[in-house]
Design a protein around this motif. Structure first.
Motif, PDB file in Angstrom:
ATOM      1  N   ARG A  59       0.833  -1.200   0.000  1.00 13.13           N
ATOM      2  CA  ARG A  59       0.000   0.000   0.000  1.00 13.13           C
ATOM      3  C   ARG A  59       0.866   1.248   0.000  1.00 13.13           C
ATOM      4  O   ARG A  59       1.767   1.380   0.813  1.00 13.13           O
ATOM      5  N   ILE A  60       0.554   2.145  -0.911  1.00 15.39           N
ATOM      6  CA  ILE A  60       1.244   3.435  -0.963  1.00 15.39           C
ATOM      7  C   ILE A  60       0.201   4.505  -0.673  1.00 15.39           C
ATOM      8  O   ILE A  60      -0.788   4.620  -1.394  1.00 15.39           O
ATOM      9  N   ASN A  61       0.413   5.222   0.403  1.00 12.70           N
ATOM     10  CA  ASN A  61      -0.577   6.209   0.857  1.00 12.70           C
ATOM     11  C   ASN A  61      -1.978   5.600   0.917  1.00 12.70           C
ATOM     12  O   ASN A  61      -2.962   6.207   0.478  1.00 12.70           O
ATOM     13  N   GLY A  62      -2.038   4.379   1.422  1.00 12.39           N
ATOM     14  CA  GLY A  62      -3.328   3.728   1.620  1.00 12.39           C
ATOM     15  C   GLY A  62      -3.889   3.016   0.406  1.00 12.39           C
ATOM     16  O   GLY A  62      -4.887   2.300   0.507  1.00 12.39           O
ATOM     17  N   LYS A  63      -3.252   3.185  -0.751  1.00 13.00           N
ATOM     18  CA  LYS A  63      -3.792   2.602  -1.973  1.00 13.00           C
ATOM     19  C   LYS A  63      -3.059   1.312  -2.323  1.00 13.00           C
ATOM     20  O   LYS A  63      -1.833   1.270  -2.338  1.00 13.00           O
ATOM     21  N   GLU A  64      -3.803   0.261  -2.644  1.00 12.66           N
ATOM     22  CA  GLU A  64      -3.193  -1.027  -2.981  1.00 12.66           C
ATOM     23  C   GLU A  64      -2.489  -0.933  -4.333  1.00 12.66           C
ATOM     24  O   GLU A  64      -3.115  -0.610  -5.333  1.00 12.66           O
ATOM     25  N   MET A  65      -1.187  -1.237  -4.346  1.00 10.66           N
ATOM     26  CA  MET A  65      -0.401  -1.099  -5.582  1.00 10.66           C
ATOM     27  C   MET A  65       0.333  -2.383  -5.956  1.00 10.66           C
ATOM     28  O   MET A  65       1.151  -2.385  -6.861  1.00 10.66           O
ATOM     29  N   ARG A  66       0.048  -3.474  -5.270  1.00 13.92           N
ATOM     30  CA  ARG A  66       0.762  -4.721  -5.572  1.00 13.92           C
ATOM     31  C   ARG A  66       0.510  -5.149  -7.012  1.00 13.92           C
ATOM     32  O   ARG A  66      -0.628  -5.169  -7.467  1.00 13.92           O
ATOM     33  N   GLY A  67       1.637  -5.471  -7.700  1.00 15.19           N
ATOM     34  CA  GLY A  67       1.525  -5.970  -9.065  1.00 15.19           C
ATOM     35  C   GLY A  67       1.358  -4.885 -10.116  1.00 15.19           C
ATOM     36  O   GLY A  67       1.269  -5.176 -11.301  1.00 15.19           O
ATOM     37  N   LYS A  68       1.332  -3.628  -9.708  1.00 13.22           N
ATOM     38  CA  LYS A  68       1.230  -2.538 -10.690  1.00 13.22           C
ATOM     39  C   LYS A  68       2.563  -2.354 -11.414  1.00 13.22           C
ATOM     40  O   LYS A  68       3.619  -2.729 -10.904  1.00 13.22           O
ATOM     41  N   GLN A  69       2.504  -1.764 -12.591  1.00 10.51           N
ATOM     42  CA  GLN A  69       3.707  -1.528 -13.387  1.00 10.51           C
ATOM     43  C   GLN A  69       4.659  -0.562 -12.667  1.00 10.51           C
ATOM     44  O   GLN A  69       4.195   0.356 -11.985  1.00 10.51           O
ATOM     45  N   PRO A  70       5.978  -0.742 -12.877  1.00 12.99           N
ATOM     46  CA  PRO A  70       6.965   0.154 -12.250  1.00 12.99           C
ATOM     47  C   PRO A  70       6.659   1.626 -12.488  1.00 12.99           C
ATOM     48  O   PRO A  70       6.830   2.466 -11.602  1.00 12.99           O
ATOM     49  N   PHE A  71       6.177   1.924 -13.679  1.00 10.20           N
ATOM     50  CA  PHE A  71       5.839   3.300 -14.016  1.00 10.20           C
ATOM     51  C   PHE A  71       4.777   3.865 -13.068  1.00 10.20           C
ATOM     52  O   PHE A  71       4.870   5.001 -12.603  1.00 10.20           O
ATOM     53  N   HIS A  72       3.780   3.042 -12.756  1.00  9.83           N
ATOM     54  CA  HIS A  72       2.719   3.505 -11.853  1.00  9.83           C
ATOM     55  C   HIS A  72       3.220   3.654 -10.418  1.00  9.83           C
ATOM     56  O   HIS A  72       2.792   4.543  -9.696  1.00  9.83           O
ATOM     57  N   ILE A  73       4.132   2.771 -10.041  1.00  9.11           N
ATOM     58  CA  ILE A  73       4.697   2.843  -8.692  1.00  9.11           C
ATOM     59  C   ILE A  73       5.514   4.136  -8.562  1.00  9.11           C
ATOM     60  O   ILE A  73       5.437   4.843  -7.554  1.00  9.11           O
ATOM     61  N   ALA A  74       6.295   4.426  -9.599  1.00 10.31           N
ATOM     62  CA  ALA A  74       7.097   5.656  -9.586  1.00 10.31           C
ATOM     63  C   ALA A  74       6.174   6.866  -9.513  1.00 10.31           C
ATOM     64  O   ALA A  74       6.412   7.815  -8.761  1.00 10.31           O
ATOM     65  N   GLN A  75       5.098   6.811 -10.296  1.00  9.38           N
ATOM     66  CA  GLN A  75       4.154   7.921 -10.286  1.00  9.38           C
ATOM     67  C   GLN A  75       3.481   8.103  -8.934  1.00  9.38           C
ATOM     68  O   GLN A  75       3.135   9.208  -8.548  1.00  9.38           O
ATOM     69  N   ALA A  76       3.325   6.978  -8.227  1.00  8.96           N
ATOM     70  CA  ALA A  76       2.690   7.054  -6.911  1.00  8.96           C
ATOM     71  C   ALA A  76       3.654   7.629  -5.876  1.00  8.96           C
ATOM     72  O   ALA A  76       3.282   7.837  -4.723  1.00  8.96           O
TER      73      ALA A  76
END
Ligand SMILES: Nc1ncnc2c1ncn2[C@@H]1O[C@H](COP(=O)(O)OP(=O)(O)OP(=O)(O)O)[C@@H](O)[C@H]1O
Ligand SMILES: [Mg+2]
Length: 229
Positions: A59-76
């Protein structure tokens, strides 16, 4: 800011993470420590979306991000300084820094050069001609230029001369004083104790202990058992 729980991941048939937990609040500096091959880099790769975990939660800032693309993780908001530092060798120092610049970042060239005056002296030089320590400064600077909410450093000072290690630790101390949130992986417990609020120990893909540097220093059996020191 970041909350990892029950994370499982591996490579093909070989499972490396069995039950990884990690929690980082905004403004904290925390470590992930453990012996070679215990799963520190695998944890980082799983968080960054470079490896697909099979279970658990990121979870990044409360939002589930497991399995998301690296680009989305960086954006988060996550910025990574990977193990074995890699700059774009055929670009100059300045170009490397500008290549990842984000308009939303609190960091610009001026501030990076204040943090690492050496990079300003070398700004026209091709990054492949930098020393190892200068390259590490460059990849840290480059990660900051993306304006991360959480900066992750995998093996922050590995292979660097003592004086350059000192520069990196001083930089992390400055970043902490400025309120940055940092996850650092390194093997130098003594230097780390100066800057981290909490340690997390990983053993065979599980978080087995969490506590302050003072608590760790007071438990030599822990260091002996899990860190081999
Ligand atoms: N690409 C890969 N394919 C298969 N196995 C891998 C791969 N990368 C790592 N492993 C294995 O996964 C385990 C954990 O490796 P990882 O790199 O996460 O450890 P680490 O804690 O970062 O170690 P170090 O302190 O040496 O950096 C090790 O047994 C390693 O051999
Ligand atoms: Mg590693």
């Amino acid at each position: 800011m970041l909350e990892v729980s029950g994370l499982r991941a591996g490579y093909g048939l070989s499972q490396v993470l069995f039950d990884m937990h990690l929690k980082i609040e905004q403004g904290e500096v925390v470590s992930l420590i453990g012996r070679n091959g215990m799963g520190k880099t695998t944890t980082v790769k799983s968080i960054m979306g470079l490896l697909k975990p099979s279970a658990g939660s990121v979870r990044i800032n409360g939002k589930e991000m497991r399995g998301k693309q690296p680009f989305h993780i960086a954006q988060a908001g996550l910025g990574l300084v990977p193990e074995g530092r890699r700059a774009f060798g055929s670009l100059s120092v300045r170009e490397n820094l500008l290549a990842t610049a984000s308009r939303a970042s609190r960091w610009d060239l001026t501030r990076i050069y204040q943090l690492f005056p050496r990079l300003e002296e070398r700004q026209q030089q091709l990054s492949k001609t930098l020393s190892g320590g200068e390259q590490q400064m460059l990849v840290v600077g480059r990660a900051l230029m993306t304006g991360p909410q959480l900066l992750i450093l995998d093996e922050a000072t590995e292979g660097l001369a003592p004086i350059i290690r000192e520069t990196i630790w001083n930089c992390l101390t400055t970043l902490k004083a400025e309120g940055e949130t940092i996850l650092v992986i390194d093997k130098n417990l003594k230097e780390m104790a100066r800057v981290v609020d909490r340690h997390h120990i990983i053993e065979k893909g599980r978080q087995v202990w969490e506590g302050t540097p003072q608590q760790l220093a007071a438990s030599p059996d822990l260091s002996h058992r899990y860190l081999g020191v």
